[in-house]
Design a protein around this motif. Structure first.
Motif, short mmCIF file in Angstrom:
data_model
loop_
_atom_site.label_atom_id
_atom_site.label_comp_id
_atom_site.label_asym_id
_atom_site.label_seq_id
_atom_site.Cartn_x
_atom_site.Cartn_y
_atom_site.Cartn_z
N GLY A 434 0.81 -1.21 0.00
CA GLY A 434 0.00 0.00 0.00
C GLY A 434 0.84 1.26 0.00
O GLY A 434 0.54 2.23 -0.70
N LEU A 435 1.92 1.25 0.78
CA LEU A 435 2.82 2.41 0.82
C LEU A 435 3.50 2.62 -0.52
O LEU A 435 3.60 3.74 -1.03
CB LEU A 435 3.87 2.22 1.92
CG LEU A 435 3.36 2.24 3.36
CD1 LEU A 435 4.49 1.87 4.32
CD2 LEU A 435 2.79 3.60 3.72
N MET A 436 3.97 1.53 -1.10
CA MET A 436 4.68 1.63 -2.38
C MET A 436 3.73 2.09 -3.49
O MET A 436 4.07 2.97 -4.29
CB MET A 436 5.29 0.27 -2.73
CG MET A 436 6.07 0.28 -4.04
SD MET A 436 6.77 -1.35 -4.35
CE MET A 436 7.36 -1.09 -6.03
N ARG A 441 6.39 5.03 0.65
CA ARG A 441 7.62 4.44 1.16
C ARG A 441 7.87 3.11 0.46
O ARG A 441 6.92 2.41 0.09
CB ARG A 441 7.53 4.21 2.67
CG ARG A 441 8.80 3.58 3.25
CD ARG A 441 8.60 3.14 4.68
NE ARG A 441 8.69 4.27 5.60
CZ ARG A 441 8.41 4.18 6.90
NH1 ARG A 441 8.03 3.02 7.41
NH2 ARG A 441 8.51 5.23 7.67
N TRP A 442 9.18 2.79 0.33
CA TRP A 442 9.56 1.51 -0.26
C TRP A 442 10.89 1.10 0.33
O TRP A 442 11.86 1.87 0.30
CB TRP A 442 9.66 1.65 -1.79
CG TRP A 442 10.08 0.42 -2.53
CD1 TRP A 442 9.81 -0.87 -2.20
CD2 TRP A 442 10.84 0.38 -3.74
NE1 TRP A 442 10.35 -1.72 -3.13
CE2 TRP A 442 10.99 -0.98 -4.09
CE3 TRP A 442 11.40 1.36 -4.56
CZ2 TRP A 442 11.68 -1.39 -5.22
CZ3 TRP A 442 12.08 0.96 -5.68
CH2 TRP A 442 12.22 -0.40 -6.02
N ASN A 443 10.96 -0.08 0.91
CA ASN A 443 12.21 -0.60 1.47
C ASN A 443 12.62 -1.85 0.70
O ASN A 443 12.42 -2.97 1.15
CB ASN A 443 12.04 -0.93 2.96
CG ASN A 443 11.76 0.31 3.79
OD1 ASN A 443 12.43 1.32 3.62
ND2 ASN A 443 10.78 0.22 4.66
N PRO A 444 13.18 -1.67 -0.49
CA PRO A 444 13.45 -2.83 -1.34
C PRO A 444 14.71 -3.60 -0.95
O PRO A 444 15.67 -3.02 -0.44
CB PRO A 444 13.64 -2.21 -2.72
CG PRO A 444 14.21 -0.86 -2.43
CD PRO A 444 13.58 -0.41 -1.14
N THR A 445 14.67 -4.90 -1.14
CA THR A 445 15.87 -5.72 -1.12
C THR A 445 16.09 -6.12 -2.58
O THR A 445 15.45 -7.05 -3.08
CB THR A 445 15.68 -6.97 -0.24
OG1 THR A 445 15.31 -6.54 1.08
CG2 THR A 445 16.95 -7.79 -0.16
N LEU A 446 16.94 -5.40 -3.26
CA LEU A 446 17.02 -5.53 -4.73
C LEU A 446 17.50 -6.92 -5.16
O LEU A 446 17.20 -7.35 -6.27
CB LEU A 446 17.95 -4.46 -5.29
CG LEU A 446 17.47 -3.01 -5.09
CD1 LEU A 446 18.47 -2.03 -5.68
CD2 LEU A 446 16.10 -2.80 -5.71
N SER A 447 18.23 -7.60 -4.28
CA SER A 447 18.70 -8.94 -4.64
C SER A 447 17.61 -9.99 -4.48
O SER A 447 17.77 -11.14 -4.88
CB SER A 447 19.91 -9.32 -3.79
OG SER A 447 19.58 -9.22 -2.41
N ASN A 448 16.46 -9.61 -3.89
CA ASN A 448 15.35 -10.55 -3.70
C ASN A 448 14.04 -9.77 -3.79
O ASN A 448 13.42 -9.44 -2.78
CB ASN A 448 15.48 -11.25 -2.34
CG ASN A 448 14.36 -12.24 -2.10
OD1 ASN A 448 13.79 -12.80 -3.04
ND2 ASN A 448 14.02 -12.47 -0.84
#
Length: 518
Positions: A434-436, A441-448
């Protein structure tokens, strides 16, 4: 506790007339005025506007989406209840028993009909009614079908402006329990019991609602006040005192209202999954995307994006079996007719559709102030557990601030309705999505990355170009180098918006232009 006031004159074991007054608030609530409008997808044909709801909430405050029952009208051996949509009756239910059958005139179904429903001397069954209608009606159309092992006959008489369904019973069998009534199972009549002859009629006042080709499907979406008619038509009803009759009718009608509300919740849930209601910007390019990681026990996806009655985007997130469901949107306390997020939570907890334990719990969700409202009851006839989550996301937005009171009323709140037993991890995934989606807000783990995150970074031209290359031409070392550089760039920017993070990632993507395998 009685549903309403009952009065009547008594003759022998029968009322000559009974009047039941339904309390004005039985079908209204804070949910109906505000929360349901925030968390329901708006059909295209809805004509009233957001301003109508805010300025004139009374016409739209029914729990059951505008559908309600009128008070029962009882006279002798006949009882009538109408079902209406925003005060406009569309169907009338008529229960007739014992001596009332021989006296019932068909003009009560349509003024263009005349004579008795069953003539004197005829057998007490559907065939006799069909014989009477054939004599009365030109080009009569009938269809006999079964609902819950009970025979039902449809009579379509356009020449007499009549469309109605009939059930005939000769014992104390109950009307079919269409939507989980909490009434006891029918008892077998003993040989000493007198036959309990009764007729139940479903008369469509809005004849355009009848499916003439398949009339049996017409009843599939109709909530019939079966509990109330089962009480009235039972052989034991006349043996009860006036007070007992009043109590029985009141309690059974309250049960029917519960079913009406549950059916409205079914329709509300159906609307959340109706992709015909997609917002315009998503038309022709919407696809279901996964919002959590492959390691999750339950795979959740962004299933639909629609518009609610306030004109705001409404996200539907669900697993494939639709047993873990979330609907979420952005509101303000002011829009919801409250003074603060705390007040909004209190209003939801106090509402009659949010039963025990009436508790709200303040907590932090992903570092943001939030309140969970645990409604320890079920949603709709599917018996989903229901809870609500309100999250204050104002700190992620650039809002103009005024006085402290105005601040609270204008706080940006993410309102989430949770159906089913969602775990804490699933709730975090839902909130993250919902945030993204709302660029907060977005807290990505780009490797996963989840599918939703992959879709998001595909808006970067170099990443999209890389993804479109044949697999044999992709240099994995180049990709890993890009990911490492991008993760380093976004480190320390946890509160940045998705757009800001995307720009940082984009600045690292030039290395992907020289990526072919050697």
């Amino acid at each position: 506790m009685l549903l309403g006031l009952v009065s009547g004159a008594v003759l022998g074991n029968d009322f000559s007339e009974i009047n039941i007054q339904i309390p004005s608030d039985i079908n209204t609530s804070f949910m109906g005025v505000y929360v349901n409008h925030a968390l329901s997808s708006k059909p295209k044909q809805v004509l009233f506007t957001t301003a109508d709801i805010i300025l004139n909430p009374i016409p739209y405050d029914t729990l059951s989406s505008g559908v309600t029952f009128t008070p029962p009208k009882v006279s002798g051996n006949v009882m009538k209840i109408r079902e209406q949509f925003y005060s406009k009756p569309f169907v009338e239910f008529i229960g007739i028993k014992d001596g009332g059958v021989a006296k019932f005139d068909m003009s009560e179904i349509s003024p263009d009909l005349s004579g008795r429903l069953i003539e004197s001397g005829d057998d007490f069954n559907l065939d006799s009614i069909s014989k009477t209608m054939n004599e009365e009606c030109r080009n009569l159309y009938t269809k006999k079908f079964s609902i819950n092992d009970q025979d039902v006959m449809y009579f379509g008489c356009s020449s007499r402006n009549a469309d109605f369904f009939v059930i005939v019973q000769n014992d104390d069998e109950k009307l079919g329990q269409t939507y989980m009534y909490a009434s006891e199972p029918p008892k077998n009549s003993s040989s000493k019991d007198k036959p309990n002859r009764k007729i139940f009629i479903i008369n469509y006042l809005a004849r355009e609602l009848v499916n003439y080709k398949n009339p049996d499907t017409t009843l599939s979406n109709l909530v019939i006040p079966e509990a109330t008619f089962n009480v009235f038509l039972s052989s034991s009803f006349a043996k009860r005192s006036p007070e007992g009759q009043a109590e029985d009718l009141s309690e059974s009608l309250a049960s029917d209202f519960d079913i009406l509300h549950s059916r409205a919740e079914d329709i509300m849930k159906d609307s959340l999954f109706n992709r015909k209601l997609l917002i315009s910007s998503r038309k022709n390019k919407f696809k279901q995307v996964k919002i959590n990681y492959d390691t999750a026990n339950v795979s959740l996806s962004l299933y639909n994006v629609t518009e609610n009655y306030y004109g705001n985007n409404l996200m539907t997130i669900s697993d494939d079996s639709q047993e873990h469901v979330a609907a979420l949107t952005l509101v303000t306390p002011k829009l919801m007719g409250t003074e603060s997020m705390q007040n909004l939570a209190e209003k939801i907890a106090e509402d009659k559709t949010c039963m025990a334990p009436h508790e709200i719990t303040q907590k932090e969700t992903m570092g943001l102030p939030s309140i969970i409202i645990d409604c320890d009851n079920t949603f709709g006839t599917d018996e989903f557990t229901k809870s609500y989550l309100a999250i204050n996301v104002s700190s992620l937005m650039n809002n103009d601030r005024h006085s402290e009171a105005e601040d609270r009323m204008n706080d940006s709140i993410m309102l989430v309705m949770l159906l089913g037993d969602n775990t804490d991890n699933e709730i975090e995934d839902i909130v993250n999505a919902g945030l993204m989606y709302n660029n907060l807000r977005w807290n990505p783990t780009l490797s996963n990355m989840t599918e939703m995150e992959k879709d998001y970074i595909m808006t970067i031209p170099n990443v999209r170009m890389w993804n479109n290359l044949p697999e044999a031409e992709r240099n994995e070392e180049t990709w890993n180098s890009f990911i490492a550089e991008a993760e380093k760039a976004i480190a320390g920017h946890q509160d940045a918006t998705p757009e800001e993070l995307l720009e940082l990632i984009k600045q690292c993507s030039s290395s992907l232009t020289s990526n072919k395998s050697k």
